[in-house]
Write a protein that holds these residues in place. Structure first.
Motif, PDB file in Angstrom:
ATOM      1  N   GLY A  95       0.830  38.721  -3.896  1.00  0.00           N
ATOM      2  CA  GLY A  95      -0.309  38.347  -4.270  1.00  0.00           C
ATOM      3  C   GLY A  95      -1.637  39.324  -3.939  1.00  0.00           C
ATOM      4  O   GLY A  95      -2.292  39.662  -4.674  1.00  0.00           O
ATOM      5  N   TYR A 132      -7.995  45.485  -8.482  1.00  0.00           N
ATOM      6  CA  TYR A 132      -9.328  45.573  -8.724  1.00  0.00           C
ATOM      7  C   TYR A 132     -10.136  46.614  -8.221  1.00  0.00           C
ATOM      8  O   TYR A 132     -11.233  47.054  -8.738  1.00  0.00           O
ATOM      9  N   ILE A 144     -13.009  35.439 -10.435  1.00  0.00           N
ATOM     10  CA  ILE A 144     -11.690  35.769  -9.713  1.00  0.00           C
ATOM     11  C   ILE A 144     -12.110  34.955  -8.023  1.00  0.00           C
ATOM     12  O   ILE A 144     -11.150  34.502  -7.462  1.00  0.00           O
ATOM     13  N   TYR A 178      -3.391  33.905 -11.722  1.00  0.00           N
ATOM     14  CA  TYR A 178      -4.628  33.563 -12.355  1.00  0.00           C
ATOM     15  C   TYR A 178      -5.542  34.956 -11.595  1.00  0.00           C
ATOM     16  O   TYR A 178      -5.863  35.744 -12.602  1.00  0.00           O
ATOM     17  N   ALA A 179      -5.543  35.113 -10.393  1.00  0.00           N
ATOM     18  CA  ALA A 179      -6.403  35.964  -9.932  1.00  0.00           C
ATOM     19  C   ALA A 179      -5.841  37.314 -10.023  1.00  0.00           C
ATOM     20  O   ALA A 179      -6.671  38.503 -10.330  1.00  0.00           O
ATOM     21  N   GLY A 180      -4.472  37.507 -10.027  1.00  0.00           N
ATOM     22  CA  GLY A 180      -3.991  38.900  -9.938  1.00  0.00           C
ATOM     23  C   GLY A 180      -3.717  39.372 -11.548  1.00  0.00           C
ATOM     24  O   GLY A 180      -3.622  40.475 -11.644  1.00  0.00           O
ATOM     25  N   SER A 188      -1.293  42.319  -5.945  1.00  0.00           N
ATOM     26  CA  SER A 188      -1.877  42.089  -7.291  1.00  0.00           C
ATOM     27  C   SER A 188      -3.570  41.986  -7.391  1.00  0.00           C
ATOM     28  O   SER A 188      -4.266  42.364  -8.413  1.00  0.00           O
ATOM     29  N   VAL A 239      -3.001  32.932  -6.866  1.00  0.00           N
ATOM     30  CA  VAL A 239      -3.569  34.358  -6.757  1.00  0.00           C
ATOM     31  C   VAL A 239      -2.774  35.189  -7.315  1.00  0.00           C
ATOM     32  O   VAL A 239      -3.339  35.825  -8.118  1.00  0.00           O
ATOM     33  N   ILE A 240      -1.267  34.961  -7.561  1.00  0.00           N
ATOM     34  CA  ILE A 240      -0.652  36.032  -8.227  1.00  0.00           C
ATOM     35  C   ILE A 240      -0.953  35.927  -9.910  1.00  0.00           C
ATOM     36  O   ILE A 240      -1.246  36.894 -10.521  1.00  0.00           O
ATOM     37  N   MET A 257      -6.984  37.437 -14.754  1.00  0.00           N
ATOM     38  CA  MET A 257      -8.112  38.099 -14.550  1.00  0.00           C
ATOM     39  C   MET A 257      -8.244  39.594 -14.554  1.00  0.00           C
ATOM     40  O   MET A 257      -9.287  40.112 -15.129  1.00  0.00           O
TER      41      MET A 257
END
Lengths: 349, 170
Positions: free
Chosen positions: A127, A134, B34, B60-62, A130, B57-58, B65
Motif C-alpha cells: 500500500g 504520487y 486521495i 483505490y488510493a494506489g 503504491s 489503500v492499494i 486514483m
C-alpha cells in the motif's frame, strides 16, 4: 509496560531505524558507484577518505549547501509537496520489516527488531509503495516542463502495470505460508535453513524471477529506468529540481531499493534465519544470539543490492513499448500461472 | 485513543471531501479524493477491518486514483470555469438537498436493526474474511467478478478503433 514506556521505546526504535536506514541509503550510493566503476573497468570514487568512504557524507553536505532554485512557472504547492511524499513513503515502509529474531523480546513482550508487528505487514508495504507513485507523478506535473511531464507519465503507467505483476508474484508465497504477517512468513521458512526457503524448497523461483523484474520496474532502476532516461528526457521527472529537493528524490530511490531488498529477503530468502539451519549450533550468549540473525538479514539484503547494481551495470535500457509488452503479456500471465500451480500443489499435498 | 483517532480521521475525511468540491484545479480535487480514500482506510482499520483497509489503500488510493491523476496530467486540464449558477438551480437545488438529507437521516434513525459497528480492539482476520467470502457469499462474489470482466470488455470494445485486423475505419 506502561503506555509511556511503550511510547518512549517506540520513539527510540524509530529514531535508530531511521538513522541506520539513511546511512544505509548513503552507503548504497557509494556501493553502486564503486561496483559500477569496477564493472566499467575504472576505480569509482576513491579520493575522499580511505577508499572513498567519506564520499557520501561530502555529497550530502554538498546537496545541503547548494542553492535551491525554484523555477518561476512551477505550481508551487505540489512542487514542494512532491519530494516530501516520495521520501516519506520510501522511509515509512521499513517500519513493518522484522530485522531479527522475534523470539528475543524485552519486558512486556516488546519487540526489539521490528518497529510495528502488523497482521497485514505485506499489504502495508504494498500500500505504501503504491502511494509513493504520487511523489513522482506530481513532481513531473507541477514542474511545468515537457520532459518532466513525459517522465512522470511514463512512471505512472509503468508503476501501475508492474504493480500488478509484483502483487501477483507474492500470492504464491502467501499461499504457502497462509499468512500476511511477515514474522509468520519468515517462521514458515526457518526449519531446514536454505532448503526450506521459499526460493528453493518452496519452488517459488518463478515468483522470485517475476518479483525481481517487477521490483526493478517499481523502483525505476535500470533496465527499466525510462522515467529518467537521460538520453531522451534530460533527467525525467526531477529535471527542475535542485539541491536538497533533488537529493530527496535520490534518497527515496535508494531507500526503495533497500525496502525491495528487505521484502525479497523476507519472502523468498528466509528473512533473518540462517541459511545453514540447524547445522550450526545455536550460540548461548544472548548478545550473539540476537546479533547473528541481524547479520544474516543484512547480508542477504546486501547481496540483493549488489545484484541490483550488477544488473544496472550490465543491461541496456528497454524501449517503452517493450516495457509494456513485457509487463502485460509475459510477467502477468506467468504470475497467474504460478498462482494456479502453487494452489494445485498445495491442494494435492 | 480509538476515539481520538476516529475524530481526527473523520474530520480529515470530511475536510478532504469538502475541499474536493471547492477546488478549482482538477489535480487538487483528485488529491483531495486521495485524502478521503486514505482516511476512510484508517476508519476501516479502527473498525477492525484490516484487510479492507489495506485493499482500500492499494486499490483505490494506489491504483484508481493514479489513473485519475494520470488522465488529469495527460489532458493537462486547466482551471475549471465557474458560472454563478442559474436561479432555477438555486431555488430547486437547496430544498432538494435538504429533502434527501432528511429522508436519509430519518431512515437511519428509524432503522436500528441494520447491525452496529463498534470501535474496539476486535480485528477480523483475513482468513475469517475470506472464509465468509468464499463459502457463504461465493455466488455474489463470482457474479461481481464477471460483472467487472464484462465492464472491462465493454470499455475495450468502445475504445477500440477500426475492425478486427486493427485497420483504421474509412
Amino acid at each position: 509496560m506502561t503506555i509511556l514506556q511503550f511510547f518512549l521505546w517506540s520513539v527510540l526504535k524509530v529514531i535508530v531505524v531511521t538513522v541506520v536506514l539513511l546511512l544505509a541509503v548513503a552507503y548504497t550510493v557509494l556501493l553502486e558507484r564503486k561496483l559500477v566503476g569496477r564493472i566499467q573497468n575504472r576505480w569509482g570514487p576513491n579520493r575522499v577518505g580511505p577508499f572513498g568512504l567519506l564520499q557520501p557524507l561530502v555529497d550530502g553536505a554538498k546537496s545541503f549547501l547548494k542553492e535551491d532554485i525554484i523555477p518561476t512557472a512551477v505550481y508551487r504547492p505540489l512542487y514542494l509537496l512532491a519530494p516530501i511524499i516520495a521520501l516519506s513513503c520510501a522511509l515509512i515502509s521499513i517500519g513493518v520489516v522484522p530485522f531479527g529474531d522475534p523470539g528475543i523480546t524485552g519486558p512486556g513482550n516488546f519487540h526489539f527488531f521490528q518497529i510495528a508487528d502488523v497482521n497485514i505487514g505485506l499489504l502495508v508495504i504494498l500500500g505504501i509503495t503504491s502511494i509513493g507513485v504520487y511523489g513522482i507523478a506530481l513532481a513531473g506535473w507541477s514542474s511545468n516542463n515537457k520532459y518532466s511531464l513525459l517522465g512522470s507519465l511514463r512512471s505512472s503507467a509503468q508503476l501501475v502495470s508492474y504493480e500488478l505483476a509484483l502483487g501477483l508474484s507474492l500470492v504464491g508465497v502467501v499461499l504457502r505460508s497462509g499468512s500476511l504477517n511477515l514474522d509468520t512468513i519468515v517462521a514458515t521458512q526457518s526449519t531446514h535453513g536454505a532448503l526450506s526457503w521459499n526460493l528453493f524448497g518452496g519452488f517459488q523461483f518463478i515468483a522470485f524471477f517475476i518479483y525481481l523484474m517487477a521490483a526493478f520496474a517499481e523502483t525505476n532502476r535500470a533496465p527499466f529506468d525510462l522515467p529518467e532516461a537521460e538520453s531522451e528526457l534530460t533527467a525525467g521527472y526531477h529535471t527542475e529540481y535542485s539541491s536538497m529537493k533533488f537529493a530527496m528524490f535520490f534518497m527515496a530511490e535508494y531507500a526503495n531499493m533497500i525496502t525491495v531488498g528487505c521484502v525479497a529477503t523476507l519472502l523468498f530468502l528466509g528473512g533473518w534465519t540462517s541459511p545453514f539451519g540447524n547445522l550450526l549450533p545455536t550460540p548461548d550468549n544472548i548478545v550473539i544470539r540476537s546479533l547473528l540473525p541481524m547479520f544474516w538479514f543484512v547480508f542477504k539484503v546486501f547481496g540483493f543490492l549488489c545484484l541490483y547494481v550488477w544488473v544496472r551495470g550490465t543491461l541496456p535500457r528497454f524501449r517503452y513499448d517493450q516495457l509494456m509488452n513485457y509487463g502485460w503479456r509475459w510477467l502477468m500471465p506467468l504470475a497467474i500461472l504460478n498462482i494456479v500451480g502453487t494452489s494445485l500443489w498445495l491442494a494435492y499435498r | 485513543m480509538h476515539l481520538i483517532l476516529f475524530i481526527i480521521f473523520a474530520a480529515l475525511c470530511l475536510t478532504g471531501a469538502v475541499n474536493l468540491l471547492f477546488q478549482k484545479q482538477p489535480i487538487n480535487s483528485a488529491l483531495s479524493l486521495i485524502v478521503v480514500m486514505t482516511s476512510l482506510a484508517v476508519l476501516y482499520l479502527l473498525l477492525g477491518a484490516e484487510f479492507l483497509a489495506a485493499a482500500q489503500v492499494i486499490v483505490y488510493a494506489g491504483a484508481i486514483m493514479v489513473l485519475f491523476t494520470f488522465v488529469v496530467m495527460l489532458l493537462n486540464a486547466g482551471r475549471e470555469e465557474r458560472t454563478l449558477g442559474s436561479r432555477a438551480y438555486r431555488t430547486v437545488g437547496f430544498p432538494a438537498v435538504a429533502a434527501i438529507l432528511a429522508v436519509i437521516a430519518t431512515s437511519f434513525i428509524k432503522l436500528q436493526g441494520f447491525g452496529s459497528a463498534r470501535i474496539d480492539d476486535h480485528i477480523t482476520s483475513t482468513a475469517d474474511l475470506s472464509a465468509v467470502l468464499f463459502t457463504k457469499l461465493l455466488l455474489p462474489f463470482e457474479v461481481t467478478s464477471v460483472l467487472i470482466l464484462v465492464a472491462i470488455l465493454g470499455s475495450v470494445a468502445l475504445a477500440r478503433k477500426g475492425d478486427a485486423e486493427g485497420r483504421e475505419p474509412k
